[in-house]
Design an enzyme around this catalytic site. Structure first.
Site, PDB file in Angstrom:
ATOM      1  N   ARG A  19       0.849  -1.193   0.000  1.00 41.14           N
ATOM      2  CA  ARG A  19       0.000   0.000   0.000  1.00 41.14           C
ATOM      3  C   ARG A  19       0.887   1.246   0.000  1.00 41.14           C
ATOM      4  O   ARG A  19       1.942   1.276   0.653  1.00 41.14           O
ATOM      5  CB  ARG A  19      -0.865  -0.023   1.265  1.00 41.14           C
ATOM      6  CG  ARG A  19      -1.895   1.071   1.356  1.00 41.14           C
ATOM      7  CD  ARG A  19      -2.968   0.930   0.338  1.00 41.14           C
ATOM      8  NE  ARG A  19      -4.164   1.706   0.641  1.00 41.14           N
ATOM      9  CZ  ARG A  19      -5.079   2.004  -0.274  1.00 41.14           C
ATOM     10  NH1 ARG A  19      -4.942   1.593  -1.530  1.00 41.14           N
ATOM     11  NH2 ARG A  19      -6.158   2.674   0.056  1.00 41.14           N
ATOM     12  N   THR A  62      -9.073   0.224  -9.975  1.00 41.44           N
ATOM     13  CA  THR A  62      -8.314  -0.822  -9.298  1.00 41.44           C
ATOM     14  C   THR A  62      -8.408  -2.016 -10.230  1.00 41.44           C
ATOM     15  O   THR A  62      -9.268  -2.037 -11.111  1.00 41.44           O
ATOM     16  CB  THR A  62      -8.920  -1.125  -7.901  1.00 41.44           C
ATOM     17  OG1 THR A  62      -8.740   0.030  -7.070  1.00 41.44           O
ATOM     18  CG2 THR A  62      -8.312  -2.327  -7.206  1.00 41.44           C
ATOM     19  N   THR A  96      -3.781  -0.975  -7.556  1.00 43.65           N
ATOM     20  CA  THR A  96      -4.590   0.218  -7.847  1.00 43.65           C
ATOM     21  C   THR A  96      -3.763   1.485  -7.994  1.00 43.65           C
ATOM     22  O   THR A  96      -2.662   1.594  -7.443  1.00 43.65           O
ATOM     23  CB  THR A  96      -5.624   0.438  -6.710  1.00 43.65           C
ATOM     24  OG1 THR A  96      -6.553   1.436  -7.097  1.00 43.65           O
ATOM     25  CG2 THR A  96      -4.977   0.844  -5.411  1.00 43.65           C
ATOM     26  N   ASP A 131      -7.803   8.178  -0.267  1.00 36.45           N
ATOM     27  CA  ASP A 131      -8.401   7.134   0.572  1.00 36.45           C
ATOM     28  C   ASP A 131      -8.258   7.422   2.069  1.00 36.45           C
ATOM     29  O   ASP A 131      -8.793   6.691   2.906  1.00 36.45           O
ATOM     30  CB  ASP A 131      -7.794   5.762   0.243  1.00 36.45           C
ATOM     31  CG  ASP A 131      -8.461   5.128  -0.978  1.00 36.45           C
ATOM     32  OD1 ASP A 131      -9.416   5.707  -1.513  1.00 36.45           O
ATOM     33  OD2 ASP A 131      -8.016   4.042  -1.391  1.00 36.45           O
ATOM     34  N   SER A 147      -7.758   0.766   2.831  1.00 39.22           N
ATOM     35  CA  SER A 147      -8.163   0.290   1.499  1.00 39.22           C
ATOM     36  C   SER A 147      -9.354  -0.653   1.615  1.00 39.22           C
ATOM     37  O   SER A 147      -9.665  -1.150   2.702  1.00 39.22           O
ATOM     38  CB  SER A 147      -6.986  -0.453   0.868  1.00 39.22           C
ATOM     39  OG  SER A 147      -7.387  -1.149  -0.284  1.00 39.22           O
ATOM     40  N   SER A 148      -9.991  -0.892   0.481  1.00 36.21           N
ATOM     41  CA  SER A 148     -11.073  -1.884   0.425  1.00 36.21           C
ATOM     42  C   SER A 148     -10.674  -3.108  -0.395  1.00 36.21           C
ATOM     43  O   SER A 148     -11.502  -4.005  -0.602  1.00 36.21           O
ATOM     44  CB  SER A 148     -12.309  -1.269  -0.224  1.00 36.21           C
ATOM     45  OG  SER A 148     -12.734  -0.164   0.505  1.00 36.21           O
ATOM     46  N   GLY A 172     -13.274  -1.682  -7.668  1.00 37.17           N
ATOM     47  CA  GLY A 172     -14.584  -1.097  -7.329  1.00 37.17           C
ATOM     48  C   GLY A 172     -14.624  -0.270  -6.071  1.00 37.17           C
ATOM     49  O   GLY A 172     -15.712  -0.049  -5.536  1.00 37.17           O
TER      50      GLY A 172
END
Ligand code: GLY
Length: 555
Positions: A90, A364, A382, A406, A435-436, A456
């Site tokens: 990340r 992403t 992403t 984010d 993050s997702s 998404g």
């Protein structure tokens, strides 16, 4: 014997055998070209990790919408011995960043600064992460994994349908960046389907990465070019940020669902925790007896989503900075407590506390890989929004992310409209933004049976949930589970966001009559690239038809 131990013993005795090793090695990604060339690693004796890394680097060339070297991501790996690990690459907040950096001179939140400016760029993690994963688990030499990406960037490839459409859409936002226009437009017009896209500067950056590994990105010429662009535009990433960047190998978060093990990404992604929390809640319901997107199934899914997203907003952030109660959130006790608050007859109301969600892109990209030895890799990467910050680094040919978007916009700022100001995900120097991304492996007795993930933004977590439920509860083929219509609930705003035609008018009416608000989404939800490994070892790739460029390649 304790009741719990007895249950475990009975489950172990009843357990079905794990799947046989896959008969075919397979790569599936959002770029058929990248999948095919990435699968070429198998021809050279490479394993799933080699193929995943090669495909991810190829996506930086053929799928610049989200594939990247200037962004970040997460990888979940299951090894042939049944053990699992994850790699966190990340992006981080630059050392000169601060919680108030997205406020203007009057203390008002500035969404453009947060999402569409040089300040929205986080310190990239992808090259460090892919290099770290390869150094731990790869088989082939690093340079062999980078070589196909160098080749395609320097010789060019024909622009595909999806790429042409996304370039047309993004070009107005690229116009102020000459290097971006030079790369993706001709005479001010976006490249069209069938045009040759040659990326000579990107090829040279990839050569430096090929020859010097992560140093070829974080030091030397590439680093110089990044810092020069930062200084030119008033950005804050400096050599020290790049030198200090570290990818991290972390323990996965794990749960079980109806006899399967679910292995996913922990913080700084919220994906794994929220997914397992929702599966724990769902396990007490006989979801398989309810129709796909029926009133009862959709209601219970939405109630689970609402609760997991509330926990996400309150409690999740960078685990190196915030004490995230992972064990509690994925525990059966927590699910049992939440279960008591769910009514089967009525939608709950999301709490009156008001939270402001950061705006989040729907881009992403996800790729899934298995090899014949039984190694499986789920990798989601992403740039945040489509084409990230839209800034190509002059002379280096790659796009910078806008992942700082984010982070929560401003501590304490919470509105009905949906801005979140909770503390765990506020900006701090060196911190990773929440993050997702939900790269996930489902295994049975340690053997992979499903590799899955999606782009998404926040919808990713629910997309992955819906595919797993489609497979395990509804017993759909992987393609049918991917094709099934999707919806998303994220606690606040308190509404179901549904794909067009997700619900029949009767189902929609019934859901509204029990208190759900339903809004039709402007775009389709996610783009799942998944592989199913059946008990006999046969494999089936599922390619999401919501986007046109994806494809699978097997050997
Ligand atoms: N920017 C998308 C995510 O991290 O989930």
């Amino acid at each position: 014997m304790q009741l719990h131990a007895l249950r475990l013993l009975i489950l172990a005795l009843m357990a079905a055998p794990g799947a046989a090793p896959p008969e075919k090695a397979c790569v599936v990604s959002e770029s058929a070209i990248a999948s095919e060339l990435g699968a070429g690693m198998f021809d050279c004796g490479g394993n799933a990790l080699d193929a995943a890394v090669a495909t991810a680097l190829l996506l930086a060339v053929t799928h610049p919408t989200a594939g990247n070297v200037g962004g970040g991501g997460f990888m979940v790996v299951c090894l042939p011995d049944g053990s699992a690990t994850t790699f966190d690459f990340r992006e981080t907040a630059p050392l000169a960043s601060s919680p108030g950096m997205f406020l203007d001179g009057n203390g008002n939140y500035d969404a453009d600064r947060h999402h569409s400016s040089i300040l929205s760029v986080g310190v990239p993690g992808s090259v460090a992460g892919l290099h770290l994963a390869h150094s731990r688990l790869g088989k082939l030499p690093w340079r062999d994994l980078v070589a196909p990406a160098v080749e395609v960037a320097s010789k060019g490839f024909r622009v595909t349908k999806g790429l042409a459409a996304s370039l047309k859409e993004v070009l107005p936002q690229m116009r102020k960046y000459p290097a971006s226009m030079a790369q993706f437009a001709r005479s001010g017009e976006p490249l069209r389907e069938g045009d040759l896209l040659v990326q000579a500067d990107l090829a040279r950056t990839l050569e430096r990465i090929r020859d010097e590994g992560a140093k070829g990105f974080y030091q030397g010429e590439t680093a110089e070019l990044i810092v020069k662009e930062m200084e030119r535009q008033g950005g804050i990433i400096r050599h020290e940020d790049l030198k200090r960047y570290q990818a991290v190998e972390r323990r996965p978060v794990q749960g079980t669902y109806r006899g399967f093990e679910v292995i996913s990404m922990g913080p700084p992604s919220s994906g794994g925790i929220a997914l397992i929390e929702m599966l724990n809640l769902l396990e007490s319901h006989d979801v398989g007896s309810l129709g796909v997107r029926s009133v009862a199934e959709s209601h219970i899914l939405a109630e689970c989503m609402r609760r997991a997203f509330a926990d996400r907003a309150r409690l999740l952030g960078d685990p190196d900075r915030v004490d995230v109660p992972i064990a509690k959130l994925i525990s059966r006790e927590h699910a049992a407590n939440l279960q008591k608050t769910i009514s089967l007859k009525k939608a709950s109301k999301s709490s009156p506390e008001s939270f402001e969600w950061p705006r989040e892109g729907s881009e992403t990209t996800h790729l899934s890989v298995v090899d014949r030895g039984g190694m499986a890799v789920a990798l989601t990467t992403t740039l945040e929004m489509s084409y990230g910050s839209r800034i190509v680094v002059p002379g280096a040919g790659f796009l910078l992310n806008n992942e700082m978007g984010d982070f929560n916009p401003r501590e304490g700022l919470t509105t009905e409209g949906g801005l979140i100001g909770t503390r765990p995900n506020r900006v701090e120097p060196g911190k990773r933004m929440l993050s997702s991304m939900t790269p996930t492996l489902v295994t049975r007795n340690g053997k992979p049976v499903l590799v899955v993930g999606s782009p998404g933004g926040r919808t990713i977590i629910n997309t992955v949930l819906e595919v797993i439920v489609g497979k395990i509860d509804h017993r759909l083929s992987i393609q049918a589970a991917i094709d099934a219509p999707r919806f998303h609930h994220q606690w606040l705003p308190d509404r179901i966001l549904a794909e067009p035609n997700c619900f029949s008018s009767e189902v929609q009416g019934a859901l509204e009559s029990i208190g759900h608000k339903i809004e039709t989404a402007k775009e389709l939800q996610g783009s799942v690239m998944a592989i199913e490994i059946r008990a006999d070892g046969s494999t089936e790739a599922g390619v999401d038809r919501r986007r046109p460029d994806g494809g699978a390649a097997s050997r």
